[in-house]
Design an enzyme around this catalytic site. Structure first.
Site, PDB file in Angstrom:
ATOM      1  N   GLU A 199      40.424  99.374  46.394  1.00  8.19           N
ATOM      2  CA  GLU A 199      39.477  98.822  45.619  1.00  8.19           C
ATOM      3  C   GLU A 199      38.912  99.713  44.726  1.00  8.19           C
ATOM      4  OE1 GLU A 199      39.025  95.662  46.180  1.00  8.19           O
ATOM      5  OE2 GLU A 199      37.133  94.820  45.354  1.00  8.19           O
TER       6      GLU A 199
ATOM      7  N   CYS B  14      -0.758  98.108  26.810  1.00  8.56           N
ATOM      8  CA  CYS B  14      -2.257  97.687  26.616  1.00  8.56           C
ATOM      9  C   CYS B  14      -3.070  98.916  26.117  1.00  8.56           C
ATOM     10  CB  CYS B  14      -2.907  97.164  27.948  1.00  8.56           C
ATOM     11  SG  CYS B  14      -4.430  97.290  28.179  1.00  8.56           S
TER      12      CYS B  14
ATOM     13  N   SER C 119      45.254  87.580  49.215  1.00 12.83           N
ATOM     14  CA  SER C 119      43.681  87.583  49.293  1.00 12.83           C
ATOM     15  C   SER C 119      43.416  87.547  50.685  1.00 12.83           C
ATOM     16  CB  SER C 119      43.414  86.362  48.505  1.00 12.83           C
ATOM     17  OG  SER C 119      43.827  85.411  49.093  1.00 12.83           O
ATOM     18  N   LEU C 120      42.094  87.228  51.126  1.00 17.00           N
ATOM     19  CA  LEU C 120      41.514  87.223  52.224  1.00 17.00           C
ATOM     20  C   LEU C 120      40.954  86.030  52.744  1.00 17.00           C
ATOM     21  CD1 LEU C 120      39.790  90.488  52.622  1.00 17.00           C
ATOM     22  CD2 LEU C 120      41.659  89.852  53.850  1.00 17.00           C
TER      23      LEU C 120
ATOM     24  N   CYS D 212      -9.185  98.837  31.249  1.00 19.91           N
ATOM     25  CA  CYS D 212      -8.214  97.746  31.880  1.00 19.91           C
ATOM     26  C   CYS D 212      -8.284  97.904  33.094  1.00 19.91           C
ATOM     27  CB  CYS D 212      -7.008  97.870  31.239  1.00 19.91           C
ATOM     28  SG  CYS D 212      -5.703  96.619  31.842  1.00 19.91           S
TER      29      CYS D 212
ATOM     30  N   GLU E 264      36.151  97.605  58.225  1.00 19.77           N
ATOM     31  CA  GLU E 264      35.807  98.546  57.000  1.00 19.77           C
ATOM     32  C   GLU E 264      34.995  97.596  56.196  1.00 19.77           C
ATOM     33  OE1 GLU E 264      40.018  98.268  54.910  1.00 19.77           O
ATOM     34  OE2 GLU E 264      39.278 100.045  56.131  1.00 19.77           O
TER      35      GLU E 264
ATOM     36  N   ASP F 247      32.891  95.596  46.812  1.00 18.12           N
ATOM     37  CA  ASP F 247      32.689  94.614  45.638  1.00 18.12           C
ATOM     38  C   ASP F 247      33.367  95.292  44.175  1.00 18.12           C
ATOM     39  OD1 ASP F 247      32.092  92.303  44.578  1.00 18.12           O
ATOM     40  OD2 ASP F 247      30.135  92.398  44.738  1.00 18.12           O
TER      41      ASP F 247
ATOM     42  N   CYS G 121      -4.010  92.007  25.720  1.00 18.43           N
ATOM     43  CA  CYS G 121      -3.639  92.259  27.500  1.00 18.43           C
ATOM     44  C   CYS G 121      -4.066  91.133  28.355  1.00 18.43           C
ATOM     45  CB  CYS G 121      -4.484  93.725  27.599  1.00 18.43           C
ATOM     46  SG  CYS G 121      -4.279  94.011  29.471  1.00 18.43           S
TER      47      CYS G 121
ATOM     48  N   ARG H 105      45.668  93.289  40.437  1.00 12.71           N
ATOM     49  CA  ARG H 105      46.051  92.518  41.330  1.00 12.71           C
ATOM     50  C   ARG H 105      46.693  91.174  40.532  1.00 12.71           C
ATOM     51  NH1 ARG H 105      44.006  87.999  43.507  1.00 12.71           N
ATOM     52  NH2 ARG H 105      45.048  87.211  45.659  1.00 12.71           N
TER      53      ARG H 105
ATOM     54  N   TYR I  97      38.598 103.337  47.022  1.00 13.95           N
ATOM     55  CA  TYR I  97      38.931 103.558  48.217  1.00 13.95           C
ATOM     56  C   TYR I  97      40.175 102.629  48.689  1.00 13.95           C
ATOM     57  CZ  TYR I  97      34.587 105.756  49.972  1.00 13.95           C
ATOM     58  OH  TYR I  97      33.397 106.569  50.132  1.00 13.95           O
TER      59      TYR I  97
ATOM     60  N   LYS J  85      31.552  87.407  55.434  1.00 15.72           N
ATOM     61  CA  LYS J  85      30.890  87.798  54.196  1.00 15.72           C
ATOM     62  C   LYS J  85      29.172  88.023  54.689  1.00 15.72           C
ATOM     63  CE  LYS J  85      32.353  87.273  50.307  1.00 15.72           C
ATOM     64  NZ  LYS J  85      33.167  86.378  49.501  1.00 15.72           N
TER      65      LYS J  85
ATOM     66  N   ASP K 136      31.035 123.899  42.463  1.00 13.55           N
ATOM     67  CA  ASP K 136      31.680 123.342  41.208  1.00 13.55           C
ATOM     68  C   ASP K 136      31.946 124.157  39.960  1.00 13.55           C
ATOM     69  OD1 ASP K 136      31.206 120.960  42.305  1.00 13.55           O
ATOM     70  OD2 ASP K 136      29.569 120.268  40.963  1.00 13.55           O
TER      71      ASP K 136
ATOM     72  N   TYR L  59      35.651 125.514  40.614  1.00 11.24           N
ATOM     73  CA  TYR L  59      36.607 124.323  40.289  1.00 11.24           C
ATOM     74  C   TYR L  59      36.681 124.421  38.687  1.00 11.24           C
ATOM     75  CZ  TYR L  59      38.477 119.606  39.869  1.00 11.24           C
ATOM     76  OH  TYR L  59      39.164 118.684  39.711  1.00 11.24           O
ATOM     77  N   ASP L  60      35.500 124.571  38.132  1.00 12.63           N
ATOM     78  CA  ASP L  60      35.624 124.373  36.405  1.00 12.63           C
ATOM     79  C   ASP L  60      36.530 125.643  36.108  1.00 12.63           C
ATOM     80  OD1 ASP L  60      34.255 122.115  36.586  1.00 12.63           O
ATOM     81  OD2 ASP L  60      32.405 123.082  36.156  1.00 12.63           O
TER      82      ASP L  60
ATOM     83  N   CYS M 164      -7.272  92.676  30.399  1.00  8.81           N
ATOM     84  CA  CYS M 164      -8.561  92.913  29.916  1.00  8.81           C
ATOM     85  C   CYS M 164      -8.698  92.441  28.393  1.00  8.81           C
ATOM     86  CB  CYS M 164      -8.786  94.641  30.018  1.00  8.81           C
ATOM     87  SG  CYS M 164      -7.530  95.255  28.870  1.00  8.81           S
TER      88      CYS M 164
ATOM     89  N   LYS N 127      33.615  95.415  52.863  1.00 10.35           N
ATOM     90  CA  LYS N 127      34.277  94.794  52.042  1.00 10.35           C
ATOM     91  C   LYS N 127      33.960  95.300  50.472  1.00 10.35           C
ATOM     92  CE  LYS N 127      36.364  90.336  50.492  1.00 10.35           C
ATOM     93  NZ  LYS N 127      35.859  90.458  49.017  1.00 10.35           N
TER      94      LYS N 127
END
Ligand code: IVH
Length: 674
Positions: A177, A430, A85-86, A436, A117, A121, A412, A140, A227, A318, A36, A39-40, A415, A119
């Protein structure tokens, strides 16, 4: 704007290319080439060049992810190719039907291989690249028209602002997604919780909410990922002859795709894949709600076509939902091993993602109050991964009459000790500590640990057995154990039983700070025990101190003072302490030091070496309770070297530096005369 010299222009282009390449290695191949920090470094160099020569800044420069000003509203976008849609399958039977229908339509003897692949969410997005540059990102919406969320999508680090290579179609719409991985989701909610802000019900809502921010800087702070699982308009026609082939092409252009993609020969293999992914569902680092199967051949896809707005060549099989509705039977309070009191909803049992759930955590009272969960309510419960199920939200409109808000018990439930909830803490606790039962095992483990009473040989399993036998209710009971009792326990001979009794005997010689630490108050760690011991000198003085008095101790603020005072106020804690003293626990009391500088050994440095008859930690804390510092190495600043038997190089060094040397007897005399 000054024209950038040729050299700067070339370097900026080179840096952009390198950064884009590293993004690809990191986000698409999951195989970074450089650390990293490198990259930075490249990023900083590019930022500097662009600051020196603003003419070098291009819209697709990797420095330009959060460029835009907040929007007033999102513009509408017309999708060139509708976003579909599916259809769903909820059982193996549905899957077999889906496959049979497709084969029938393709004609007798047709065989179909499927691309599979997860699904994801999250929410669907279309990324439009023109001449390899990201020009627009749209949600969408209703499938025909979505919203332009370009400025927000540009902040997602895994989405390339420019495609790799030179070989891209003039127009390419990648679709996929946007989602929030679980870890990021948990961190996001933890942050929200600690700031008293609203928490998101699930990663999907969090992703959607993050993308609909008018200020891209807010989106940039959200851990969004992407993805790709298809494409819309492509000016050059199909990218390959199969779905999996197209995905490979998109991947080679730098667009992240699911590493779970597989090509399967028939519907049986699809069902295997579904089962296997289902088993791994809880360990993936993002939420999925099923598997999407797509006919892999684009020619077959074309033949199958669409019904209304869903393709006949794809289906979402699903998984059982991870959220469900149920009724709260009661809200109870559980006591954890540190005394934390957690509200728990007892639920009418309900199946959530294939697991029966009858309890759900409500985290703490702040959450209960914010969500206003009451016995009788209908609530959404959710389980994700191996996380404890939680109550997400109450359906206010279905609240029955006569419900009452939940209140924190003042005592509590285990006790009956006082429950304490300070303003600075969300968690209520407590105050029973040693007494206790919920905290007992942990309390005994802590009591006997090395930095506390240092009882050798009293391991976890043994403590468990002592508690199960009902022989030990508080730490003082340890000192009434007999040889007969101990020798009869599992994996305990007479010899180890005797060793334990010896260790218990040795532990009775202690110091006030060890004793205080051993009492195991969460707020009284090693350092606080020492400062309290030094300041008050005796247990009696400490017991009688009020909060104001306690706060005069260095590093003891109002919260710790309140906890300590409350602990000493409780009758049963006093009883346990008395019982311990009666069992023979003893230490040398010292003169209280009102400030650390008045402690008799303040400013003196001791070094301990060789083998000593007491544990070093004990000698150390006795010395420290008189204000001394104990160091690990001898130097010119060392005041005393305490040398036990077989002392070696430290003793030699101390001699050569003229440091005063004490044997154990001399040390005891010194301490006695303070
Ligand atoms: S394909 C023509 N693949 O599911 C097919 N969709 O229920 C278009 N989704 O709106 C979608 N993961 O948001 C496809 N691997 C995946 C998916 C996926 C999640 C979502 C997508 C779509 C919804 C349809």
């Amino acid at each position: 704007m000054p024209e950038a010299p040729r050299q700067a222009r070339a370097r900026a282009a080179d840096l952009q290319q390198q950064i884009n390449h590293h993004n690809y290695r990191y986000y698409v191949l999951d195989d970074p080439e450089v650390p990293d920090s490198e990259y930075d470094r490249l990023m900083r160099e590019l930022q500097q060049l662009e600051a020196d020569y603003p003419a070098l800044i291009t819209r697709d420069s990797p420095t330009q992810r959060v460029g835009a000003e907040p929007l007033e509203a999102f513009a509408e976008v017309q999708h060139a190719v509708p976003m579909l849609s599916l259809g769903n399958a909820f059982s193996e039977e549905d899957m077999l039907d889906f496959d049979a229908r497709a084969r029938k339509q393709l004609g007798a003897g047709a065989s179909i291989s499927y691309a599979a692949e997860p699904k994801l969410d999250g929410l669907a997005i279309s990324l439009r690249y023109e001449h390899g540059i990201l020009v627009q990102a749209a949600t969408r919406g209703d499938g025909k028209r979505g919203e332009d969320v370009s400025s927000n999508v540009r902040t997602i680090p895994s989405i390339p602002l420019r495609l790799l290579g030179e070989d891209w179609p003039e127009v390419l719409e990648a679709r996929g997604e946007i989602f929030i991985p679980r870890k990021g989701f948990d961190e996001l909610n933890q942050r929200a919780r600690s700031r008293g802000e609203k928490v998101f019900a699930n990663p999907r809502n969090a992703a959607a909410g993050s993308l609909r921010q008018l200020d891209p800087r807010v989106t940039a702070a959200r851990p969004l990922a992407f993805y790709c699982y298809g494409y819309g308009a492509v000016s050059s026609g199909d990218l390959a002859s199969t779905y999996s082939g197209c995905i490979s092409v998109l991947k080679s252009l730098g667009i992240p795709v699911s590493p779970e993609l597989a090509v399967l020969q028939d519907v049986n293999a699809c069902m295997d894949y579904y089962r296997r992914l289902g088993e791994r569902r809880d360990v993936l680092d993002y939420d999925i709600d099923g598997v999407v199967f797509k006919v892999n051949s684009l020619a077959q896809q074309a033949e199958l076509g669409f019904v209304s707005r869903a393709p006949r060549w794809a289906v979402a099989h699903k998984f059982p939902a991870q959220e469900a509705l149920t009724r709260v039977l009661d809200v109870e309070f559980q006591v954890g091993r540190t005394g934390a009191i957690t509200p728990v909803a007892r639920l009418e049992p309900v199946s959530v993602g294939g697991v029966t759930v009858s309890n759900a955590t409500l985290h703490n009272m702040d959450e209960v109050e914010k969500k206003d969960v009451r016995a009788g309510d209908i609530v959404f419960v959710r389980r994700a991964g191996d996380v404890i199920p939680e109550v997400v939200r109450v359906l206010q409109e279905r609240r029955p009459e006569g419900t009452r808000p939940v209140t924190l018990p003042s005592r509590c439930p285990v006790c009956d000790s006082e429950v304490i909830r300070t303003e600075s803490e969300v968690v209520a606790r407590c105050s029973g500590g040693l007494y206790c039962a919920a905290q007992r095992k942990e309390a005994i483990r802590h009591f006997s640990s090395r930095l506390a009473m240092d009882i050798e040989g009293l391991g976890d399993k043994l403590v468990q057995q002592l508690i199960e036998q009902d022989w030990v209710h508080d730490p003082a009971d340890l000192y009434s154990l007999t040889l007969e009792q101990l020798a009869g326990l599992e994996r305990m001979g007479r010899k180890s039983a005797q060793n334990l009794l010896d260790a218990l005997e040795t532990s009775k010689q202690t110091s006030l700070s060890h004793f205080l630490y051993a009492l195991g108050r969460r707020e009284v760690g090693e350092a606080t025990s020492q400062t309290l011991a030094r300041r008050f000198g005796s247990l009696r003085a400490l017991r009688e101190a009020d909060e104001e008095d306690l706060q005069q101790t260095p590093d003891v603020g109002p919260v710790v003072a309140a906890h300590v005072a409350s602990f000493f106020r409780q009758q049963h804690n006093r009883e346990v302490m008395d019982k311990l003293l009666q069992a023979g626990i003893t230490w040398q009391e010292s003169v209280p030091a009102s400030t650390p500088d008045q402690a008799p050994l303040s400013g003196q440095t001791f070094v301990l070496t060789g083998s000593l008859s007491q544990p070093r930690s004990r000698i150390k804390s006795r010395l420290e309770s008189h204000g001394a510092r104990v160091s690990g190495s001898v130097s010119g600043k060392t005041s005393y070297l305490v040398a036990g038997e077989a002392a070696g190089s430290k003793l030699e060094k101390a001699r050569s530096l003229g440091v005063q040397i004490l044997d154990e007897a001399a040390l005891e005399r010194l301490l006695e005369n303070l």
